[in-house]
Design an enzyme around this catalytic site. Sequence first.
Site, short mmCIF file in Angstrom:
data_model
loop_
_atom_site.label_atom_id
_atom_site.label_comp_id
_atom_site.label_asym_id
_atom_site.label_seq_id
_atom_site.Cartn_x
_atom_site.Cartn_y
_atom_site.Cartn_z
N CYS A 2 -47.81 -6.90 28.49
CA CYS A 2 -48.93 -6.17 29.08
C CYS A 2 -50.16 -6.18 28.17
CB CYS A 2 -48.54 -4.72 29.31
SG CYS A 2 -47.02 -4.52 30.22
N ARG A 27 -51.35 -13.96 27.46
CA ARG A 27 -50.17 -13.20 27.05
C ARG A 27 -49.09 -13.14 28.13
NH1 ARG A 27 -50.75 -9.17 23.12
NH2 ARG A 27 -49.55 -7.83 24.46
N TRP A 72 -46.76 -6.73 32.76
CA TRP A 72 -45.62 -7.64 32.72
C TRP A 72 -44.41 -6.75 33.00
CZ3 TRP A 72 -41.16 -8.53 29.75
CH2 TRP A 72 -40.63 -9.83 29.81
N ASN A 98 -48.95 0.39 27.75
CA ASN A 98 -48.04 -0.66 27.27
C ASN A 98 -46.88 0.03 26.57
OD1 ASN A 98 -49.84 -2.56 28.08
ND2 ASN A 98 -50.37 -3.30 26.03
N GLY A 99 -45.68 -0.52 26.70
CA GLY A 99 -44.52 0.06 26.03
C GLY A 99 -43.53 0.60 27.03
N GLU A 477 -35.11 -25.76 18.11
CA GLU A 477 -36.51 -25.51 18.46
C GLU A 477 -36.98 -26.45 19.56
OE1 GLU A 477 -38.49 -23.23 18.23
OE2 GLU A 477 -40.46 -24.10 18.51
N LYS A 481 -38.40 -25.25 23.25
CA LYS A 481 -39.71 -25.65 23.79
C LYS A 481 -39.54 -26.20 25.20
CE LYS A 481 -41.84 -23.98 21.84
NZ LYS A 481 -41.67 -23.22 20.64
N GLU A 484 -38.64 -23.40 27.78
CA GLU A 484 -39.74 -22.46 28.00
C GLU A 484 -40.79 -22.97 28.99
OE1 GLU A 484 -40.98 -21.74 23.75
OE2 GLU A 484 -41.17 -19.71 24.51
N HIS A 500 -16.02 -30.47 20.88
CA HIS A 500 -15.22 -29.24 20.98
C HIS A 500 -15.54 -28.49 22.26
CE1 HIS A 500 -13.58 -29.82 17.00
NE2 HIS A 500 -14.81 -30.17 16.62
N LYS A 594 -46.55 -13.65 25.47
CA LYS A 594 -46.86 -14.14 24.13
C LYS A 594 -46.31 -13.22 23.05
CE LYS A 594 -48.59 -16.96 21.14
NZ LYS A 594 -47.77 -18.16 20.89
O1 M6R Z 1 -44.54 -13.09 17.77
P1 M6R Z 1 -43.17 -13.47 17.33
O2 M6R Z 1 -43.20 -14.65 16.41
O3 M6R Z 1 -42.40 -12.34 16.73
O4 M6R Z 1 -42.41 -13.93 18.63
C1 M6R Z 1 -41.07 -14.30 18.58
C2 M6R Z 1 -40.67 -15.00 19.85
O5 M6R Z 1 -40.86 -14.18 20.96
C3 M6R Z 1 -41.46 -16.30 20.05
O6 M6R Z 1 -41.31 -17.17 18.98
C4 M6R Z 1 -41.01 -17.01 21.35
O7 M6R Z 1 -39.71 -17.49 21.20
C5 M6R Z 1 -42.01 -18.12 21.67
N1 M6R Z 1 -42.38 -18.06 23.04
C6 M6R Z 1 -41.50 -19.46 21.35
O8 M6R Z 1 -42.28 -20.50 21.81
#
Ligand code: M6R
Length: 599
Positions: A2, A27, A72, A98-99, A477, A481, A484, A500, A594
């Site tokens: 949010c 975000r 959000w 927010n929260g 990683e 990517k 996501e 396994h 974000k």
């Molecule tokens: O702001 P942060 O680095 O703490 O965020 C951690 C994760 O939410 C963040 O890395 C998320 O996995 C990304 N969308 C990865 O691309």
Amino acid sequence: MCGIVGYVGKNNAVLKLIKGLKNLEYRGYDSAGIAIYNKNIEVVKEKGRISHLEEEIPANLVGNVGIAHTRWATHGVPSKINAHPHLDNHKRFAVVHNGIIENYLEIKNFLEQKGYNFISDTDTEVIPVLLDYYYELHHDVLIAFQKMLKKIKGSYAILVLAFDLPNTILVAKNHSPMVIGLGYDGIYVASDIPAILEYTKDFYFLDDEESAVITDKIVFYNKDFEKIKKTSKKIDWEMDETSKNGYEDYMLKEIHEQPSALIQTLNGIICKDKPISFVNFKIDKKYLESLRQIYIVACGTAMHAGLVGKYAMENLVRIPVSVVVASEFRYQNPIIDNNTLCLFISQSGETADTIAAVKLAKKMGARTIAITNVFESSITREADDTIYTHAGFEIAVASTKAYISQVGIVVALALYMAETLNGLKYEALKTELMDLPKFMSDVISNENVYHKLALKMKDEEHLFYIGRGNDYNIALEGSLKLKEISYIHSEAYPAGELKHGPIALIDKGTYVVGIITDDKIALKTLSNLEEVKSRGANIILVTNQKLKEENVFIIPKISSILSPILAIIPLQLLAYFIAKEKGLDVDKPRNLAKSVTVE
Ligand code: M6R
């Protein structure tokens, strides 16, 4: 997650708020809304994009005071009713939040018994209704605000417009970020600096449980509602950084910015023929000798950077390192004492689980170091020390340049500890690290190769990434990517683990991405790739070895400690082009935000 924007000033708040919300679009959100004070409180809100909200705002909606929100969904589906701002039954208060209000059910029951109605499924709606309840009792907005804050539990950044208090915004913060900016034409308030950076560089940062009343000036209060003085800080970020600079998407721009991000990250830390040093931060030999273990705690991509840190630290420093996901760490009763060093990595510095983990580690006696990209973010106020990654603004939800900078910092930290502890110089590794940006640019310039392969892969449903050692960390990683931004199901496995279990999923035509950058184990991973190939899999290889495969991305040969910085680039670009070929919004993937400021 949010986003919040508020404005009190000389100009039309509607335009300021919409612009602010757009600055926060990256975000991630699912609905948006605005409340303007002009004799009455007027609220407009809609499900979907901010452009949709704009279409619904009547031309005659003007006013000098307003609050706005992008939501959000957490409590209640994305919908117009659940969108913020929320009102009380008498339309005396409009609230954006927010929260999460953890005790909202208890408050809701209490208010329902008093005859109040609720129309949304949100936790937020209890805030305006509770304000109204206290206002009925005390006939004073400020008292109602303070009583409400005493009653609610949880995390919040709140803005309130009150019918009985013209030209005023009430602000409160607890475990959710909130900044107030002094602009030339008014006072701005927002959940994040980029929302209002084009109007001001002069910021006040609220601490937890602080609140403020904004009119043409700001009055700050501490948790006991005593007036306090706060000092503003200048932020020297440029708005330019938040533009796409000619690129089609932020993600592509940020991938291309990785070489310069790494240069900025290491600037002043690593210099040729000099020991590594960090600004405002030192670890001495005696302390390192006393250390029994190191924890690296983070979420998502930041956690993957932590795994690369573990590889570097265990190899160079020989102190055991555990990498733990923050949401697990905080509830697993970690074994921590004064001889434990805890590193917390967070691009945003606002991730709720990571911040809670810092607090826990500190309470248990560990020394805590935050590694973050965002100046003055919440984590910097919790940890004993902060190391900034200096990657520049990262706007795309999928992290790329922030990851590279995090890896740069954890490797530099490993080298620093090793130099301090062993008295050795690691000139070869340091030189390699300083030379990396030019190699990175070479790998990025091969864009067309990744694009061509993406065309073939865009309709895949499942993908596997395998590697050993640091290559497995890259696989994790790369796989994250891809899922996501392309919504293709993918999994990363240590190459030796395939047989396994997961090999049962390999079928004719399944794509398996192998990462091979470490001479010592190259042949081992290669034979795991042969195993899947013989079961019909299509192989893609990211390697610095001379290997003959159909789809090979060759990257320059460097130490296995540093290889993630190069090997991740083909995987980022492959994910990017696959998502583009599928016609997806790479910068704002569905369901993702974000910064994850709730648990
Ligand atoms: O702001 P942060 O680095 O703490 O965020 C951690 C994760 O939410 C963040 O890395 C998320 O996995 C990304 N969308 C990865 O691309």
